[in-house]
Design an enzyme around this catalytic site. Structure first.
Site, PDB file in Angstrom:
ATOM      1  N   ASP A 137      -9.141   0.420   1.543  1.00  0.00           N
ATOM      2  CA  ASP A 137      -8.246  -0.114   2.571  1.00  0.00           C
ATOM      3  C   ASP A 137      -8.763   0.341   3.936  1.00  0.00           C
ATOM      4  OD1 ASP A 137      -6.072  -1.647   3.328  1.00  0.00           O
ATOM      5  OD2 ASP A 137      -4.729   0.070   3.419  1.00  0.00           O
TER       6      ASP A 137
ATOM      7  N   GLU B 196     -10.719  12.785   7.238  1.00  0.00           N
ATOM      8  CA  GLU B 196     -10.646  14.121   6.642  1.00  0.00           C
ATOM      9  C   GLU B 196     -12.007  14.810   6.633  1.00  0.00           C
ATOM     10  OE1 GLU B 196      -8.018  13.929   2.881  1.00  0.00           O
ATOM     11  OE2 GLU B 196      -8.627  11.860   3.302  1.00  0.00           O
TER      12      GLU B 196
ATOM     13  N   ASP C 270       0.846  -1.192   0.000  1.00  0.00           N
ATOM     14  CA  ASP C 270       0.000   0.000   0.000  1.00  0.00           C
ATOM     15  C   ASP C 270       0.880   1.240   0.000  1.00  0.00           C
ATOM     16  OD1 ASP C 270      -2.421   1.367   0.015  1.00  0.00           O
ATOM     17  OD2 ASP C 270      -2.457   1.531   2.190  1.00  0.00           O
TER      18      ASP C 270
ATOM     19  N   TYR D 200       1.177   2.749  15.410  1.00  0.00           N
ATOM     20  CA  TYR D 200       1.896   2.911  14.144  1.00  0.00           C
ATOM     21  C   TYR D 200       3.348   3.344  14.307  1.00  0.00           C
ATOM     22  CZ  TYR D 200       1.919   8.052  13.894  1.00  0.00           C
ATOM     23  OH  TYR D 200       2.157   9.385  14.114  1.00  0.00           O
TER      24      TYR D 200
ATOM     25  N   GLU E 281     -10.852   4.137   3.107  1.00  0.00           N
ATOM     26  CA  GLU E 281      -9.807   4.814   2.342  1.00  0.00           C
ATOM     27  C   GLU E 281     -10.082   4.583   0.858  1.00  0.00           C
ATOM     28  OE1 GLU E 281      -5.823   3.947   3.591  1.00  0.00           O
ATOM     29  OE2 GLU E 281      -6.027   5.260   5.333  1.00  0.00           O
TER      30      GLU E 281
ATOM     31  N   LYS F 201      -4.870  -2.009   9.880  1.00  0.00           N
ATOM     32  CA  LYS F 201      -5.081  -2.177   8.441  1.00  0.00           C
ATOM     33  C   LYS F 201      -5.220  -3.636   8.016  1.00  0.00           C
ATOM     34  CE  LYS F 201      -4.493   2.140   6.981  1.00  0.00           C
ATOM     35  NZ  LYS F 201      -4.096   2.548   5.657  1.00  0.00           N
TER      36      LYS F 201
ATOM     37  N   THR G  38      -4.794   6.811  -0.293  1.00  0.00           N
ATOM     38  CA  THR G  38      -6.068   7.510  -0.344  1.00  0.00           C
ATOM     39  C   THR G  38      -6.005   8.707  -1.283  1.00  0.00           C
ATOM     40  OG1 THR G  38      -6.449   6.843   1.940  1.00  0.00           O
ATOM     41  CG2 THR G  38      -7.857   8.591   1.056  1.00  0.00           C
TER      42      THR G  38
ATOM     43  N   GLN H 221      -4.648   2.545  15.005  1.00  0.00           N
ATOM     44  CA  GLN H 221      -3.479   3.011  14.273  1.00  0.00           C
ATOM     45  C   GLN H 221      -2.711   4.082  15.044  1.00  0.00           C
ATOM     46  OE1 GLN H 221      -4.372   4.134  10.265  1.00  0.00           O
ATOM     47  NE2 GLN H 221      -2.310   4.803   9.796  1.00  0.00           N
TER      48      GLN H 221
ATOM     49  N   ARG I 142      -8.731   3.876  12.931  1.00  0.00           N
ATOM     50  CA  ARG I 142      -7.884   5.026  13.239  1.00  0.00           C
ATOM     51  C   ARG I 142      -7.408   5.038  14.685  1.00  0.00           C
ATOM     52  NH1 ARG I 142      -6.367   6.534   8.194  1.00  0.00           N
ATOM     53  NH2 ARG I 142      -8.176   6.970   6.873  1.00  0.00           N
TER      54      ARG I 142
ATOM     55  N   THR J 141      -9.239  -5.591   3.443  1.00  0.00           N
ATOM     56  CA  THR J 141      -9.146  -4.682   2.303  1.00  0.00           C
ATOM     57  C   THR J 141     -10.142  -5.181   1.269  1.00  0.00           C
ATOM     58  OG1 THR J 141      -6.803  -4.227   2.708  1.00  0.00           O
ATOM     59  CG2 THR J 141      -7.641  -3.735   0.510  1.00  0.00           C
TER      60      THR J 141
ATOM     61  N   GLU K 214      -9.132   4.320  -2.696  1.00  0.00           N
ATOM     62  CA  GLU K 214      -7.884   4.062  -3.408  1.00  0.00           C
ATOM     63  C   GLU K 214      -8.156   3.343  -4.730  1.00  0.00           C
ATOM     64  OE1 GLU K 214      -4.622   2.427  -1.226  1.00  0.00           O
ATOM     65  OE2 GLU K 214      -5.470   2.965   0.735  1.00  0.00           O
TER      66      GLU K 214
ATOM     67  N   HIS L  50      -4.513  13.918   0.682  1.00  0.00           N
ATOM     68  CA  HIS L  50      -4.830  13.136   1.879  1.00  0.00           C
ATOM     69  C   HIS L  50      -3.684  13.246   2.881  1.00  0.00           C
ATOM     70  CE1 HIS L  50      -6.105   9.791   4.433  1.00  0.00           C
ATOM     71  NE2 HIS L  50      -4.904   9.257   4.277  1.00  0.00           N
TER      72      HIS L  50
END
Length: 431
Positions: free
Chosen positions: A239, A380, A133, A250, A205, A259, A366, A246, A243, A263, A207, A140
């Site tokens: 994807d 967002e 990814d 992360y 997301e 993640k 994204t 993450q 949040r 997907t 994509e 984004h």
């Protein structure tokens, strides 16, 4: 290469193909399907029907490279077909376009190769060995960065290198599969310790997926001038992201449980050959941005490495469906907003010697617009959950709730050509 298969005047004796929003005769995407409980086999979408490649492969109506391509695509995965030279896909496309065109003399036999999509099950097009990814949607990246680093939203490397991470191939599912809400560790900003539980900040997301065709040997990078020939086609990709998980996990190695739970991709490989009329110049970088390094810069890629693809996201809640309220569009973006081309992603992926294989999948990252009309995530759209959106039912959403269904739609459009689409990319969140 634009040829007679892209002719806007060409119509099909498959009546549902003429004027079809996604699958007119100018598209002919590749996929894997099961008719009426039968074994999975390769197929080609045409209107509301699917052409069975296993039957086409046994017919005397195909020969040469076209027949070899049909034989390679007749099994339960398209990996053997994706691994052939692009000329084989092109030959198959041209022959099937001839056979499906209005007035074709062999209609009677070809009709026996067709199944109504309504009676078929769609599968993943390929056995995906690896999934990477990228983070190529600069708007984004800026929007997310501003929420956490207002004074420095982009890290210094972003405009120099296509950022990416290795995702989880085993949890990629085709459109329609349920999305189970993941659990994991999360930590509120003011908490002393993390807690464990289901994600409360589940997100989408928007994509594109990039299907790898012919791969490369270990230690032999793919030059930028050859990278496009290694791209078999595109699909839509969501994807899904947790949040809150993450934010806690992360650093320092990037996304993990946030993640890897799911997907979703659209079921059809819209081939590079079908997309030829919709190739456009890569947008010029803003003044002051660094030029790509030499290994990432190619004149042909800059002239036609981007795609004229419109992308939309629709949301439907359980309450909306009960009240028979249509899904509401929450985003309208476009592929031209990617900072890096698909070819640059392929080249960078292999520059250190990594080998890509037929059926590998890349995510673009994204894709958001520079304004608020086409933001590709709820992170967002709602400013990190601080400004929930209001739906036609009167409900509000900061992040996804159980029963919410997300659908991504994509269409390639260009003056003088018939628009083509990708089919559904849909998933419903369950507890």
């Amino acid at each position: 290469m634009i040829d007679e298969t892209h002719d806007p005047a060409r119509t099909s004796w498959v009546s549902s193909a003429n004027g079809h929003a996604d699958f007119p005769i100018q598209n002919l995407p590749l996929g894997v399907f099961s008719p009426g409980g039968g074994a999975p086999r390769g197929g080609v979408a045409i209107g509301d029907l699917i052409l069975d490649l296993s039957l086409a492969a046994r017919s005397a109506l195909l020969s040469g490279e076209a027949k070899a391509a049909a034989e390679a695509g007749a099994g339960a995965t398209l990996n053997p077909l994706l691994g052939l030279a692009p000329s084989a896909r092109r030959a198959l496309r041209r022959r099937l376009s001839e056979l499906l065109a209005l007035g074709a003399p062999d209609r009677a036999e070809v009709e026996t190769w067709l199944y109504p999509v309504s009676g078929c099950t769609l599968h993943l097009p390929a056995a995906i060995g690896d999934y990477t990814d990228f983070y190529a949607g600069i708007h984004h990246a800026l929007n997310v960065g501003r929420q956490f680093r207002p004074d420095n939203p982009l890290l210094p490397n972003y405009k120099h290198v296509p950022i990416g991470y290795h995702g989880r191939a085993s949890s990629i599912r085709v459109s329609g599969a349920a999305v189970r809400r993941p659990s994991g560790q999360k930590k509120a900003p003011d908490a002393e310790a993390p807690t464990f539980g289901p994600s409360a900040r589940l997100d989408l997301e928007l994509e594109l997926g990039v299907w790898i065709g012919q791969g490369n040997a270990l230690g032999e990078p793919i030059p930028i001038g050859e990278a496009s020939s290694h791209i078999a086609g595109l699909c839509l990709l969501n994807d899904w992201s947790a949040r809150d998980l993450q934010a806690w996990e992360y650093q320092p190695l990037g996304p993990f449980l946030a993640k890897n739970f799911m997907t979703t991709i659209s079921p059809w490989v819209v081939t590079s050959e079908a997309l030829a009329p919709f190739r456009i110049a890569q947008p010029a970088r803003p003044e002051g941005d660094p030029a790509p390094m030499d290994y990432l810069f190619g004149d042909a890629d800059q002239a036609s490495g981007a795609y004229a693809l419109d992308l939309e996201v629709f949301l439907s809640t359980a309450q909306m469906r009960e009240q028979r309220i249509a899904a509401v569009r929450i985003s309208a973006s476009a592929a031209r907003h990617l900072y890096w081309t698909a070819a640059q992603m392929v080249t960078h992926h292999t520059v250190g010697g990594c080998d890509l294989n037929p059926g590998d999948l890349l995510g673009t990252g994204t894709i958001s617009t520079p304004d608020d009309t086409g933001l590709g995530s709820l992170l967002e759209l709602t400013r990190g959950g601080a400004q929930p959106i209001t739906l036609p039912s009167g409900e509000t959403r900061a992040f996804l709730q159980d029963g919410d269904e997300l659908s991504i739609a994509g269409h390639a459009r260009a003056d003088g050509y018939v628009a083509i689409g990708f089919g559904p990319c849909t998933g419903m969140v369950v507890g």
